[in-house]
Design an enzyme around this catalytic site. Structure first.
Site, PDB file in Angstrom:
ATOM      1  N   ASP A 135      33.518  39.490  44.332  1.00 44.86           N
ATOM      2  CA  ASP A 135      34.792  38.808  44.093  1.00 44.86           C
ATOM      3  C   ASP A 135      34.637  37.286  44.189  1.00 44.86           C
ATOM      4  OD1 ASP A 135      37.512  38.765  43.601  1.00 44.86           O
ATOM      5  OD2 ASP A 135      38.027  40.149  45.203  1.00 44.86           O
ATOM      6  N   GLU A 147      35.509  37.418  38.709  1.00 42.59           N
ATOM      7  CA  GLU A 147      36.056  36.059  38.873  1.00 42.59           C
ATOM      8  C   GLU A 147      37.330  35.888  38.045  1.00 42.59           C
ATOM      9  OE1 GLU A 147      35.832  35.361  35.528  1.00 42.59           O
ATOM     10  OE2 GLU A 147      35.238  33.258  35.876  1.00 42.59           O
ATOM     11  N   TRP A 148      37.907  37.009  37.610  1.00 46.18           N
ATOM     12  CA  TRP A 148      39.246  37.083  37.005  1.00 46.18           C
ATOM     13  C   TRP A 148      39.351  36.393  35.632  1.00 46.18           C
ATOM     14  CZ3 TRP A 148      39.934  34.126  41.973  1.00 46.18           C
ATOM     15  CH2 TRP A 148      39.699  34.956  43.073  1.00 46.18           C
ATOM     16  N   GLY A 149      38.211  36.112  35.006  1.00 47.01           N
ATOM     17  CA  GLY A 149      38.260  35.538  33.661  1.00 47.01           C
ATOM     18  C   GLY A 149      38.414  34.027  33.635  1.00 47.01           C
ATOM     19  N   ASP A 180      44.443  40.273  38.480  1.00 49.20           N
ATOM     20  CA  ASP A 180      44.651  41.614  39.029  1.00 49.20           C
ATOM     21  C   ASP A 180      45.790  42.359  38.344  1.00 49.20           C
ATOM     22  OD1 ASP A 180      42.714  40.821  40.747  1.00 49.20           O
ATOM     23  OD2 ASP A 180      43.832  41.244  42.578  1.00 49.20           O
TER      24      ASP A 180
HETATM   25  C1  GLA Z   1      40.844  40.390  44.390  1.00 47.52           C
HETATM   26  C2  GLA Z   1      40.296  41.328  43.316  1.00 47.52           C
HETATM   27  C3  GLA Z   1      40.901  42.714  43.498  1.00 47.52           C
HETATM   28  C4  GLA Z   1      40.560  43.242  44.879  1.00 47.52           C
HETATM   29  C5  GLA Z   1      41.031  42.260  45.950  1.00 47.52           C
HETATM   30  C6  GLA Z   1      40.525  42.635  47.330  1.00 47.52           C
HETATM   31  O1  GLA Z   1      42.211  40.166  44.229  1.00 47.52           O
HETATM   32  O2  GLA Z   1      40.562  40.832  42.041  1.00 47.52           O
HETATM   33  O3  GLA Z   1      40.428  43.599  42.506  1.00 47.52           O
HETATM   34  O4  GLA Z   1      39.184  43.444  44.974  1.00 47.52           O
HETATM   35  O5  GLA Z   1      40.597  40.936  45.681  1.00 47.52           O
HETATM   36  O6  GLA Z   1      40.939  41.744  48.322  1.00 47.52           O
END
Ligand code: GLA
Length: 406
Positions: free
Chosen positions: A149, A182-184, A204
């Site tokens: 993450d 890293e969410w893009g 997310d």
């Molecule tokens: C981030 C990630 C999620 C999850 C949480 C855990 O938000 O994007 O998928 O793993 O952390 O804390």
């Protein structure tokens, strides 16, 4: 002494020089289950054992689901005096290896989570400065998968940080599927293919389907449609392929917030767009309808298709968005998705239409000389041929998902 030093210096240099991600993994999008969407940090040994049992008893394993992944919250709040990560003493009293062994005993694979920063997103010890030590620990415990993450990463750069962890995993000699999260934010599709096997392309997910209204001042999960709107574009899909996939996040199928049709549409969209199929529901309390969706072999086969082409949007007719996906053996899949809050109707005349994949060069033109049989994949039967128009009636957020058979 000097010789020994030289030996280790050369060893380190070569292992870093030739470090790479594990080969021959995720040749099709990985399938499994991850604890986060339902359980957050409330995870424990018994839950994970139950999940592994359910993989086998319900047919999920046979349908292709393989990885059981512990997300955030499996650790103790502090490392030990030597800097080693410790399993949470109450949640995992017998340690992580015992859980990994159990999962392996069912013929499944086991995954763990950590973070490139100083702390995980939920505040547990992150891997920053401990990458090699942590990777060695995961290997010792028998992990096969690491989700990594991006919280608390002040001044780190994504590509460099993920490369460090890739190299640390490689140095263990154990093959890890490496899941970049890293969410893009820094366009991982541009740099992540040599580093990881999957990379999150968006923020997310939450158990919401439609145009979920975000509060711009706070963190909020994204809805299925919000994620979809960011994913089929060419700039993202053109970088996906065997061993390196865009990850639209764990599934919300079966979770409160989505109805039957929304679950069907959500699952099919993830299949059409070649996202990993990581279940995110409580398998212990799954309904028959949810299990039927998650084990629908025809839908899964779109995701696991050997051609490995991420689908794309062909057109939108009124409220109905039309996704198409070229498949092996010259077959195609089509998903007609009703995005609106109301029922929708459409008569789709195939004749004279062409699906053209500008990036990967696949094309199908429908005519009197090129007629395909149409199989409805949720109904499980043929519903006609492309020689005559298909009348489509969809409830709110429902999809018709078809395979055009040769
Ligand atoms: C981030 C990630 C999620 C999850 C949480 C855990 O938000 O994007 O998928 O793993 O952390 O804390």
């Amino acid at each position: 002494m000097k010789k020994l030093f030289l030996f280790f210096a050369v060893l380190l240099a070569t292992s870093v020089l030739f470090a790479q991600k594990a080969e021959n993994l995720a040749l099709t999008p990985p399938m499994g289950w991850n604890s986060w969407n339902t359980f957050g940090v409330e995870i424990n040994e018994q839950l994970i054992k139950d999940i592994a049992d359910i993989f086998v008893s319900t047919g999920l394993k046979e349908a292709g689901y393989e990885y059981v992944v512990l997300d955030d919250g499996w650790m103790d709040m502090q490392r030990d005096a030597h800097g080693n990560l410790l399993p949470h003493p109450v949640k995992f009293p017998n340690g992580i290896k015992a859980v990994a062994d159990y999962v392996h005993s069912k013929g499944l694979k086991f995954g763990l989570y950590n973070c490139a920063g100083s702390k995980t997103c939920a505040g547990y010890p992150g891997s920053r400065g401990h990458e090699y030590q942590d990777a060695a620990k995961y290997a010792e415990w028998g992990a096969d998968f690491l989700k990594y993450d991006w919280c608390n990463t002040e001044k780190l750069t994504t590509e460099g940080a993920y490369m460090t962890m890739r190299d640390a995993l490689y140095a263990t000699g154990r093959p890890f599927l490496f899941s970049i999260c890293e969410w893009g934010g820094t366009s991982p599709w541009l740099w992540a293919a040599p580093i990881g096997h999957i990379w999150r392309s968006t923020g997310d997910i939450g158990p919401h389907f439609g145009d979920f209204k975000k509060n711009p001042n706070s963190w909020n999960p994204m809805s299925v449609l919000e994620i979809i709107d960011k994913n089929p574009q060419n700039e993202v899909r053109k970088y996906a392929g065997a061993g390196h996939w865009n990850d639209m996040d764990m599934l919300e199928v079966g979770n409160e917030g989505l109805d039957l049709y929304e679950n069907q549409s959500h699952f099919a969209l993830w299949a059409m767009l070649n996202s990993p199929l990581m279940l995110g529901n409580d398998l212990r309390e799954m309904t028959k309808e949810t299990l039927a969706i998650l084990t629908n072999k025809d839908i899964i086969s779109l995701n696991q298709d050997k051609l490995g082409i991420q689908g794309f949007i062909y057109a939108q007719e009124g409220a109905v968005q039309i996704f198409v996906k070229p498949l092996a053996n010259g077959e195609w899949a089509v998903q007609f998705l009703n995005r609106s809050e109301n029922p929708a109707e459409l008569t789709f005349d195939w004749n004279g239409k062409t699906f053209k994949d500008e990036i990967f060069g696949y094309e199908i033109a429908f005519s009197k000389d090129n007629v395909r049989k149409i199989k409805d994949l949720y109904l499980g039967k043929e519903i006609g041929k492309t020689s005559s128009p298909t009348k489509i009636k969809l409830a709110k957020h429902q999809s018709l998902v078809v395979r055009l058979l040769k």
